[in-house]
Design a protein around this motif. Sequence first.
Motif, PDB file in Angstrom:
ATOM      1  N   VAL A 197      -8.002   2.527   5.197  1.00 57.15           N
ATOM      2  CA  VAL A 197      -7.012   2.793   4.294  1.00 57.15           C
ATOM      3  C   VAL A 197      -6.439   1.431   3.834  1.00 57.15           C
ATOM      4  O   VAL A 197      -6.214   0.971   2.760  1.00 57.15           O
ATOM      5  N   VAL A 198      -5.524   1.078   4.763  1.00 58.24           N
ATOM      6  CA  VAL A 198      -4.440  -0.002   4.453  1.00 58.24           C
ATOM      7  C   VAL A 198      -5.135  -1.079   4.072  1.00 58.24           C
ATOM      8  O   VAL A 198      -4.872  -1.835   3.348  1.00 58.24           O
ATOM      9  N   LEU A 199      -6.122  -1.579   5.329  1.00 59.69           N
ATOM     10  CA  LEU A 199      -6.649  -2.992   5.138  1.00 59.69           C
ATOM     11  C   LEU A 199      -7.466  -2.976   3.810  1.00 59.69           C
ATOM     12  O   LEU A 199      -7.334  -3.973   3.068  1.00 59.69           O
ATOM     13  N   PRO A 200      -8.299  -2.277   3.382  1.00 58.97           N
ATOM     14  CA  PRO A 200      -9.142  -2.215   2.100  1.00 58.97           C
ATOM     15  C   PRO A 200      -8.066  -2.487   0.818  1.00 58.97           C
ATOM     16  O   PRO A 200      -8.357  -3.040   0.114  1.00 58.97           O
ATOM     17  N   VAL A 234       0.736  -1.204   0.142  1.00 57.28           N
ATOM     18  CA  VAL A 234      -0.191  -0.137   0.022  1.00 57.28           C
ATOM     19  C   VAL A 234       1.000   1.308   0.021  1.00 57.28           C
ATOM     20  O   VAL A 234       1.813   1.380   0.946  1.00 57.28           O
ATOM     21  N   PRO A 235       0.761   2.200  -0.787  1.00 58.63           N
ATOM     22  CA  PRO A 235       1.860   3.414  -1.004  1.00 58.63           C
ATOM     23  C   PRO A 235       1.373   4.215   0.311  1.00 58.63           C
ATOM     24  O   PRO A 235       0.396   4.449   0.829  1.00 58.63           O
ATOM     25  N   ASP A 236       2.723   4.471   0.671  1.00 62.52           N
ATOM     26  CA  ASP A 236       2.626   5.522   1.802  1.00 62.52           C
ATOM     27  C   ASP A 236       2.112   6.894   1.595  1.00 62.52           C
ATOM     28  O   ASP A 236       1.508   7.591   2.517  1.00 62.52           O
ATOM     29  N   SER A 237       1.753   7.286   0.308  1.00 62.89           N
ATOM     30  CA  SER A 237       1.212   8.567   0.167  1.00 62.89           C
ATOM     31  C   SER A 237      -0.463   8.242   0.585  1.00 62.89           C
ATOM     32  O   SER A 237      -0.742   9.415   1.120  1.00 62.89           O
ATOM     33  N   GLN A 238      -0.783   7.132   0.317  1.00 61.49           N
ATOM     34  CA  GLN A 238      -2.112   6.984   0.913  1.00 61.49           C
ATOM     35  C   GLN A 238      -2.361   7.236   2.497  1.00 61.49           C
ATOM     36  O   GLN A 238      -3.441   7.732   3.119  1.00 61.49           O
ATOM     37  N   ARG A 239      -1.188   6.604   3.153  1.00 62.42           N
ATOM     38  CA  ARG A 239      -1.152   6.787   4.572  1.00 62.42           C
ATOM     39  C   ARG A 239      -1.030   8.353   4.935  1.00 62.42           C
ATOM     40  O   ARG A 239      -1.794   8.679   5.880  1.00 62.42           O
ATOM     41  N   ARG A 240      -0.040   8.913   4.383  1.00 64.72           N
ATOM     42  CA  ARG A 240       0.069  10.297   4.581  1.00 64.72           C
ATOM     43  C   ARG A 240      -0.913  11.125   4.422  1.00 64.72           C
ATOM     44  O   ARG A 240      -1.655  12.047   5.267  1.00 64.72           O
ATOM     45  N   ALA A 241      -1.955  10.927   3.357  1.00 70.55           N
ATOM     46  CA  ALA A 241      -3.089  11.547   3.001  1.00 70.55           C
ATOM     47  C   ALA A 241      -4.098  11.424   4.008  1.00 70.55           C
ATOM     48  O   ALA A 241      -4.857  12.330   4.574  1.00 70.55           O
ATOM     49  N   SER A 242      -4.033  10.172   4.496  1.00 66.82           N
ATOM     50  CA  SER A 242      -5.115   9.904   5.528  1.00 66.82           C
ATOM     51  C   SER A 242      -4.863  10.762   6.840  1.00 66.82           C
ATOM     52  O   SER A 242      -5.549  11.216   7.702  1.00 66.82           O
ATOM     53  N   TYR A 243      -3.558  10.593   7.171  1.00 72.19           N
ATOM     54  CA  TYR A 243      -2.780  11.323   8.420  1.00 72.19           C
ATOM     55  C   TYR A 243      -3.241  12.930   8.335  1.00 72.19           C
ATOM     56  O   TYR A 243      -3.494  13.571   9.245  1.00 72.19           O
TER      57      TYR A 243
END
Length: 301
Positions: free
Chosen positions: A203-206, A181-190
């Motif tokens: 984000v991560v699980l789906p 899972v791209p880190d950009s998706q985690r950072r966008a969520s944070y």
Amino acid sequence: MAGSETREWTAAGARVDWRGRLFEGLCLGATLFGILMVSILLVYVTLDAFAIRQPGTDPWLDWGFLTSAPSRFPEEAGIYPALVGSVMMVLVIALSAFPVGVGAAIYLEEYAPDNRLVELIEINIGNLAGVPSVVYGLLGLALFIRTLSMPTGSVIVGGFTVGLLILPIVIIAAQEAVASVPDSQRRASYAMGATRWQTVRNVVLPASVPGILTGTILALGRAIGETAPLLMIGAAATIFNAPSSPFDRFSAMPRQIFTWASQPSAEFQYGVLAAGVVTLLAVMLSMNAAAILVRNRYQRR
């Protein structure tokens, strides 16, 4: 798509080199080798299972074979109790190994600190994936039967034991899916104010579900064909009634096939044995096909 474009561009611009052609041919041969071996096996057992090389003999694999109990007469032998036992064992494996494996993978990828202890744990998980299956059978015998006094040769003991066998594979597959899972998706969520738990859940699980399910189903496909752990925990060589609860004594398809292979009669060693192998392969290939369908379905979302 990017990889395909790169290969096309490289092929168009590359010079013709006989060493490159030779290397490409060797790689193609390595790719086709596995397919060729599986095809030979399928053709060989299918010919025997349907008695194609034995004119005048009824097919060994038919509806009666799938719905009948084993018999000392090869014409009346069936695989139904072992088939039901294998399905129930796979359910126990899925219910026990899947939550533990996915939970461990999420912790290691999302929560675990970057230190020597975590690195040591990951190395040990990788090593456990290569441990012979008979060792897991001994572990199941010592832990579940002798220590916890669970019923010998029961479905639940077989499921837990084989579940331990595939647990490292499930963890590694789930780790790779979570790490992809791209880190950009985690950072966008944070950046939107989400907590770590909300980021993992939403984000991560789906995003990692296709990889997790694919790896788990492929691991279950391996589990259903294991024989050594079942021998160690005392799974029945032949059983005439399908188990009705996880605590009943059971036999599985590979255990039943192993029993037929040791019969002195040629009809058991070739016809009935081939029918059992085709049934086992059909179940395994169906599980692999299900893994591909699940992966494709979630990737389209």
